[in-house]
Design an enzyme around this catalytic site. Structure first.
Site, PDB file in Angstrom:
ATOM      1  N   TYR A 151       0.816  -1.217   0.000  1.00  0.00           N
ATOM      2  CA  TYR A 151       0.000   0.000   0.000  1.00  0.00           C
ATOM      3  C   TYR A 151       0.847   1.263   0.000  1.00  0.00           C
ATOM      4  O   TYR A 151       0.358   2.330  -0.347  1.00  0.00           O
ATOM      5  CB  TYR A 151      -0.950   0.008   1.205  1.00  0.00           C
ATOM      6  CG  TYR A 151      -2.181  -0.848   0.982  1.00  0.00           C
ATOM      7  CD1 TYR A 151      -2.057  -2.219   0.774  1.00  0.00           C
ATOM      8  CD2 TYR A 151      -3.444  -0.296   0.953  1.00  0.00           C
ATOM      9  CE1 TYR A 151      -3.167  -3.007   0.552  1.00  0.00           C
ATOM     10  CE2 TYR A 151      -4.569  -1.072   0.733  1.00  0.00           C
ATOM     11  CZ  TYR A 151      -4.421  -2.427   0.537  1.00  0.00           C
ATOM     12  OH  TYR A 151      -5.522  -3.206   0.309  1.00  0.00           O
ATOM     13  N   LYS A 201       3.241 -14.970   2.652  1.00  0.00           N
ATOM     14  CA  LYS A 201       3.598 -15.717   1.449  1.00  0.00           C
ATOM     15  C   LYS A 201       5.115 -15.818   1.458  1.00  0.00           C
ATOM     16  O   LYS A 201       5.819 -15.313   0.578  1.00  0.00           O
ATOM     17  CB  LYS A 201       3.064 -14.957   0.217  1.00  0.00           C
ATOM     18  CG  LYS A 201       3.249 -15.642  -1.104  1.00  0.00           C
ATOM     19  CD  LYS A 201       2.350 -16.849  -1.328  1.00  0.00           C
ATOM     20  CE  LYS A 201       2.704 -17.554  -2.614  1.00  0.00           C
ATOM     21  NZ  LYS A 201       1.984 -18.835  -2.790  1.00  0.00           N
ATOM     22  N   ASP A 234      -2.333 -18.278   0.307  1.00  0.00           N
ATOM     23  CA  ASP A 234      -3.158 -19.051  -0.643  1.00  0.00           C
ATOM     24  C   ASP A 234      -3.867 -20.197   0.080  1.00  0.00           C
ATOM     25  O   ASP A 234      -5.063 -20.429  -0.104  1.00  0.00           O
ATOM     26  CB  ASP A 234      -2.329 -19.548  -1.848  1.00  0.00           C
ATOM     27  CG  ASP A 234      -0.987 -20.171  -1.477  1.00  0.00           C
ATOM     28  OD1 ASP A 234      -0.598 -20.125  -0.285  1.00  0.00           O
ATOM     29  OD2 ASP A 234      -0.319 -20.714  -2.385  1.00  0.00           O
ATOM     30  N   ASP A 258      -6.484  -7.359   3.536  1.00  0.00           N
ATOM     31  CA  ASP A 258      -7.597  -6.820   2.746  1.00  0.00           C
ATOM     32  C   ASP A 258      -8.334  -7.958   2.059  1.00  0.00           C
ATOM     33  O   ASP A 258      -9.561  -8.063   2.124  1.00  0.00           O
ATOM     34  CB  ASP A 258      -7.044  -5.831   1.703  1.00  0.00           C
ATOM     35  CG  ASP A 258      -8.127  -5.303   0.792  1.00  0.00           C
ATOM     36  OD1 ASP A 258      -9.203  -4.920   1.302  1.00  0.00           O
ATOM     37  OD2 ASP A 258      -7.916  -5.267  -0.432  1.00  0.00           O
ATOM     38  N   ASP A 262     -12.402 -10.036   2.964  1.00  0.00           N
ATOM     39  CA  ASP A 262     -13.615 -10.146   2.129  1.00  0.00           C
ATOM     40  C   ASP A 262     -14.093 -11.599   2.148  1.00  0.00           C
ATOM     41  O   ASP A 262     -15.295 -11.870   2.203  1.00  0.00           O
ATOM     42  CB  ASP A 262     -13.349  -9.693   0.681  1.00  0.00           C
ATOM     43  CG  ASP A 262     -13.694  -8.213   0.459  1.00  0.00           C
ATOM     44  OD1 ASP A 262     -13.520  -7.408   1.398  1.00  0.00           O
ATOM     45  OD2 ASP A 262     -14.143  -7.866  -0.656  1.00  0.00           O
TER      46      ASP A 262
HETATM   47  C1  IPM Z   1     -10.909  -1.899   2.484  1.00  0.00           C
HETATM   48  C2  IPM Z   1     -10.781  -1.361   1.091  1.00  0.00           C
HETATM   49  C3  IPM Z   1      -9.594  -0.413   1.008  1.00  0.00           C
HETATM   50  C4  IPM Z   1      -8.336  -1.207   1.317  1.00  0.00           C
HETATM   51  C5  IPM Z   1      -9.410   0.309  -0.327  1.00  0.00           C
HETATM   52  C6  IPM Z   1     -10.692   0.892  -0.849  1.00  0.00           C
HETATM   53  C7  IPM Z   1      -8.355   1.365  -0.229  1.00  0.00           C
HETATM   54  O1  IPM Z   1     -10.696  -2.385   0.160  1.00  0.00           O
HETATM   55  O2  IPM Z   1     -11.042  -1.118   3.433  1.00  0.00           O
HETATM   56  O3  IPM Z   1     -10.935  -3.126   2.646  1.00  0.00           O
HETATM   57  O4  IPM Z   1      -7.758  -1.825   0.417  1.00  0.00           O
HETATM   58  O5  IPM Z   1      -7.937  -1.198   2.468  1.00  0.00           O
HETATM   59 MN    MN Z   2     -11.108  -4.347   1.004  1.00  0.00          MN
END
Ligand code: IPM
Ligand code: MN
Ligand code: NAD
Length: 388
Positions: A151, A201, A234, A258, A262
């Protein structure tokens, strides 16, 4: 975070007040944030505190109108608050990266929000797409390093748009930031089930990987009661949905964190349900609480967004302010309302975003829900330890 403790008894009418900055942002950001504020109203009424709220208009509209991303004035306003509620930022009207880097990442850096705390918890009765998964098996926390990795690695491009194009994208990894994240993870695990898993990784990213491994060994030596292991990122994408019970606290690099959160959101029922806290752990600036999801342009304006992630982020925010009872009530009420929904997002959710906010607020008022919240108290203990 407040050091006043997360489980202090309710004291009606003591004049407790918190300064709250609110960034709705783009797309569904303002929709879920409004719902969270409705829930906050109910929590305030029931638990006897007030908030002084300041809206900070950041995002695509402001950028397209003025060219501003994050002005020094906006940063000053945010700094002058005790905490920040954040919706989401990102818009199809703006080239990807401009708002995300210029606002979200800039804020996390500017306010020294070193840790991105992302609980992955399946609440009772909430439908998950993972067949056979039960709440008992799904209660972990991801500690995502929040300030560096790829980042902030910098990069360059030459000959863009030609077959000679060359793009480089670096990754920055310092002992300081890695140590800060790993130390936090061990402290948290010591308050929980006593296990830290490093996710990286190391078989390919050998330089950064070795630094993370070294730091984990170094910190682990101070925590003889916390066991630790290692999983490649992975493989994590297989283990997380199949056997989440093997994890307690997962500590990981910014980008991996990140991505796997999800996936973690899916375990909990979907992206609309997952919460996060960008924690400033040195007391130099406010923390910022936001759902894991983005601005979801595909459903913006339809009332189809689930506000649970925003509601659970509010719970984390209240915990960090020392409003432990209110935090637990908001978490419980959100979980209870979620469990009654036919679907967790979209047209068939059974209620609009705003209606769900009202419903969760009602459940807070009535004291509905009976989730045992341990994370809130664990965070208080970690914070108290860091302050010593
Ligand atoms: C999150 C988002 C952000 C990240 C992006 C939008 C900068 O995906 O908060 O998970 O990658 O941290
Ligand atoms: Mn995210
Ligand atoms: P997203 O999280 O916005 O959406 C992914 C999918 O999940 C979409 O189908 C969306 O409809 C659904 N979804 C998201 N939140 C939901 C909710 N609360 N209820 C129901 N369904 C929900 O991710 P994306 O589509 O990759 O990104 C959209 C924009 O958001 C981009 O500009 C991206 O950069 C930005 N983004 C911002 C943040 C943030 O503000 N922290 C996080 C992620 C993405």
């Amino acid at each position: 975070m407040s050091q006043s403790g997360l489980d202090s008894p309710t004291t009606e009418g003591t004049g407790r007040s918190h300064k709250l900055a609110v960034i709705g942002g783009d797309g569904i950001g303002p929709e879920v944030t409004d719902a969270a504020l409705t829930i906050l109203d109910a929590a305030q009424d029931r638990f006897g505190f007030t908030t002084e709220r300041t809206e900070v208009p950041l995002g695509a509209d402001a950028y397209l109108e003025t060219g501003d991303l994050l002005t020094p004035e906006a940063i000053e306003v945010l700094r002058s608050n005790d905490t920040i509620l954040f919706g989401a930022i990102g818009s199809p009207r703006v080239t990807p990266g401009i708002l995300e880097r210029g606002i979200i990442l800039a804020l996390r850096a500017e306010l020294r929000q070193a840790i991105n705390l992302r609980p992955v918890r399946l609440y009772p009765g909430v439908p998950t797409p993972i067949a056979g998964l039960t709440p008992e098996r799904c209660d972990l926390v991801v500690v995502r390093e929040n300030s560096e990795g790829s980042y902030v690695g910098g990069g360059s491009t030459v000959h863009r748009g030609t077959p000679g194009a060359v793009a480089t994208q670096g990754s920055t990894n310092t002992w300081y930031a890695v140590h800060r994240a790993v130390d936090f993870a061990f402290r948290l695990a010591a308050e929980r089930r006593g296990k830290v898993t490093l996710c990286h990784k190391t078989n390919v990213l050998v330089e950064a990987g070795a630094l993370w491994l070294d730091v984990v060994e170094e910190v682990a030596a101070r925590f003889p009661d916390v066991e630790h292991d290692y999983v490649h990122v992975d493989a994590m994408c297989m283990h997380l949905p199949v056997s989440p019970e093997r994890f307690d606290v997962v500590v990981t690099d910014n980008l991996f964190g990140d991505i796997i959160t999800d996936l973690g959101a899916v375990l909990q029922g979907g992206l609309g349900v997952a919460a996060s806290g960008n924690l400033n752990i040195d007391g130099s600036a406010p923390s910022m609480f936001e759902p894991v999801h983005g601005s979801a342009p595909d459903i913006a304006g339809k009332g189809w967004a689930n506000p649970a992630g925003a509601g659970l982020s509010l719970a984390l925010c209240l915990a960090s302010l020392g409003e432990g009872e209110a935090a637990a009530a908001v978490e419980s009420a959100t979980a209870q309302v979620l469990a009654d929904l036919p679907e967790l997002s979209g047209a068939n959710m059974g209620a609009s975003t705003a209606e769900l906010g009202e419903r969760i607020a009602g459940a807070v008022t009535d004291g509905h829900g009976s989730v045992q919240s341990s994370l809130m108290t664990q965070l208080a203990a970690v914070q108290a330890g860091l302050a010593r």
